[in-house]
Design an enzyme around this catalytic site. Structure first.
Site, mmCIF file in Angstrom:
data_model
loop_
_atom_site.group_PDB
_atom_site.id
_atom_site.type_symbol
_atom_site.label_atom_id
_atom_site.label_comp_id
_atom_site.label_asym_id
_atom_site.label_seq_id
_atom_site.Cartn_x
_atom_site.Cartn_y
_atom_site.Cartn_z
ATOM 1 N N THR A 1 -3.499 -13.243 -0.548
ATOM 2 C CA THR A 1 -3.373 -13.327 0.917
ATOM 3 C C THR A 1 -3.162 -11.933 1.505
ATOM 4 O OG1 THR A 1 -0.983 -13.768 0.724
ATOM 5 C CG2 THR A 1 -2.452 -15.679 0.853
ATOM 6 N N HIS B 1 5.828 5.383 7.249
ATOM 7 C CA HIS B 1 5.595 6.801 6.971
ATOM 8 C C HIS B 1 6.192 7.697 8.040
ATOM 9 C CE1 HIS B 1 2.314 6.761 3.669
ATOM 10 N NE2 HIS B 1 3.011 5.630 3.627
ATOM 11 N N ASP B 2 6.384 7.192 9.239
ATOM 12 C CA ASP B 2 7.069 7.973 10.267
ATOM 13 C C ASP B 2 8.573 7.956 10.033
ATOM 14 O OD1 ASP B 2 7.314 9.507 12.671
ATOM 15 O OD2 ASP B 2 7.911 7.683 13.717
#
Length: 361
Positions: A268, A97-98
């Site tokens: 998982t 997201h950065d």
């Protein structure tokens, strides 16, 4: 006890349904050849040696200016994940997201009177514990090497370490990024409901391709959870016909309350592996954005290939991760090394407002 018994039965039924044998035929990802990049001492794999670097980024960047930088990050991340495995997907999500918004510049960490990207809808479920960990890592690095290691590089290193510590590939990342002075709009971030074309167009806009999309956006979902609200439309009022029926019915039981959460990889959720792609092939794609990979033949062939070959997925993931980490790299006067990750240096004494995040599950 009766409820517990029903839940166990549901899990067993879903596991059997989603692990049906599938024939796997796929695409072969060809690696491009590039000239060697500047290296200050990192022990590079043959694959890493082929990857191009943006100006200002160097392998082993802190080898002289802060020799313990990478080991400090790894130690802090390892300690945190040992206590809370959920921090691993939190760190990986912060990286994505950065970097997807104007590049890896730690703009997502800014939270001051000018606002914060964390207030925007795509970031409201960022884990507070992962954000706190980055602040702790920065504090430790400031003690070891004051004013040397950028918050942007910490984000890249912490995301890389979270992948390895969750069972994924171990790899180097080029370093030397600077931190931005301001925040940016986050509307370019792909949503859980995005079509394949919308996702690909967003990736192309920042210099990434189909392989990067399938490896990062879908492959990155091999660890972590999703709120039921992010896929509610696939199970209520009717089941999406592309969902495995047993899986869909199990989701209905688990998501009676839209505030509940489910592992994106049903089997998982805390292990970085290729199980997520195996799930896709048997109707177990949780998010619509992942299901939509089947609308493009190239993307779907990659899904089939990586479901059958975890090593190929790992190689593409590390290549795509390094590629994403180099979007719009800041250099010179375009950025700085922040003393505190939440504030530009000229505002370092300013009060840090509280960010109301939705969840830290």
């Amino acid at each position: 006890m009766a409820t517990m018994g029903r839940l166990v039965v549901v899990v067993v039924v879903v596991a059997a349904a989603l692990s049906l044998a599938t024939s796997v035929a796929g695409a072969r990802v060809e690696l491009q050849q590039f000239a060697p990049s500047v290296n200050l001492g990192a022990n590079l794999s043959s694959l890493e040696q082929q990857l191009p670097l943006e100006a200002g980024l160097v392998w082993g960047y802190y080898s002289k200016s802060c020799p313990r930088a990478e080991s400090i990050v790894t130690q802090k991340v390892s300690e945190a994940i040992r206590n809370d495995p959920g921090i691993a997907p939190g760190l990986l999500r912060i990286f994505f997201h950065d970097c997807f918004v104007k590049g890896c510049d730690a703009s997502i960490l800014l939270r001051n009177s000018r606002g914060s990207e964390l207030n925007d809808v795509p970031n409201r479920t960022i884990r507070q514990s992962a954000l706190n960990l980055i602040d702790q890592i920065k504090a430790a690095l400031e003690q070891a090497c004051k004013g040397v290691v950028s918050c942007a590089d910490i984000v890249v290193l912490a995301g890389r370490d979270s992948v390895k510590l969750a069972g994924g590939p171990s790899f180097n990342v080029p370093l030397g990024r600077l931190d931005s002075f301001t925040i940016f709009p986050t509307n370019a971030l792909p949503t859980p409901f995005a079509s394949f074309n919308d996702q690909l167009n967003g990736f192309k806009a920042v210099g990434l391709n189909t392989q990067d999309l399938v490896a990062l956006a879908s492959g990155g979902h091999t660890i972590g959870i999703s709120q039921c609200a992010s896929f509610q439309g696939r199970i209520f009022p009717n089941l999406d016909p592309k969902l495995n029926k047993d899986f869909g019915n199990a989701l209905r039981q688990m998501c009676g309350n839209s505030g509940n959460t489910v592992g994106i990889d049903f089997f998982t959720p805390n292990k970085f592996d290729n199980q997520i792609y195996k799930n896709f092939l048997t109707g177990g794609a949780l998010l619509l954005s992942d299901q939509n990979m089947d609308s493009d033949s190239t993307a779907w062939n990659l899904v089939k290939t990586w479901a059958n070959n975890q090593g190929a997925f790992f190689n593409q993931f590390l290549s795509s991760y390094i590629k994403m980490s180099q979007i719009n790299t800041l250099s010179g006067r375009a950025g700085e090394v922040r003393r505190v990750c939440a504030k530009p240096n000229n505002m370092a004494d300013e009060f840090e407002p509280e960010i109301k995040l939705v969840t830290d599950n």
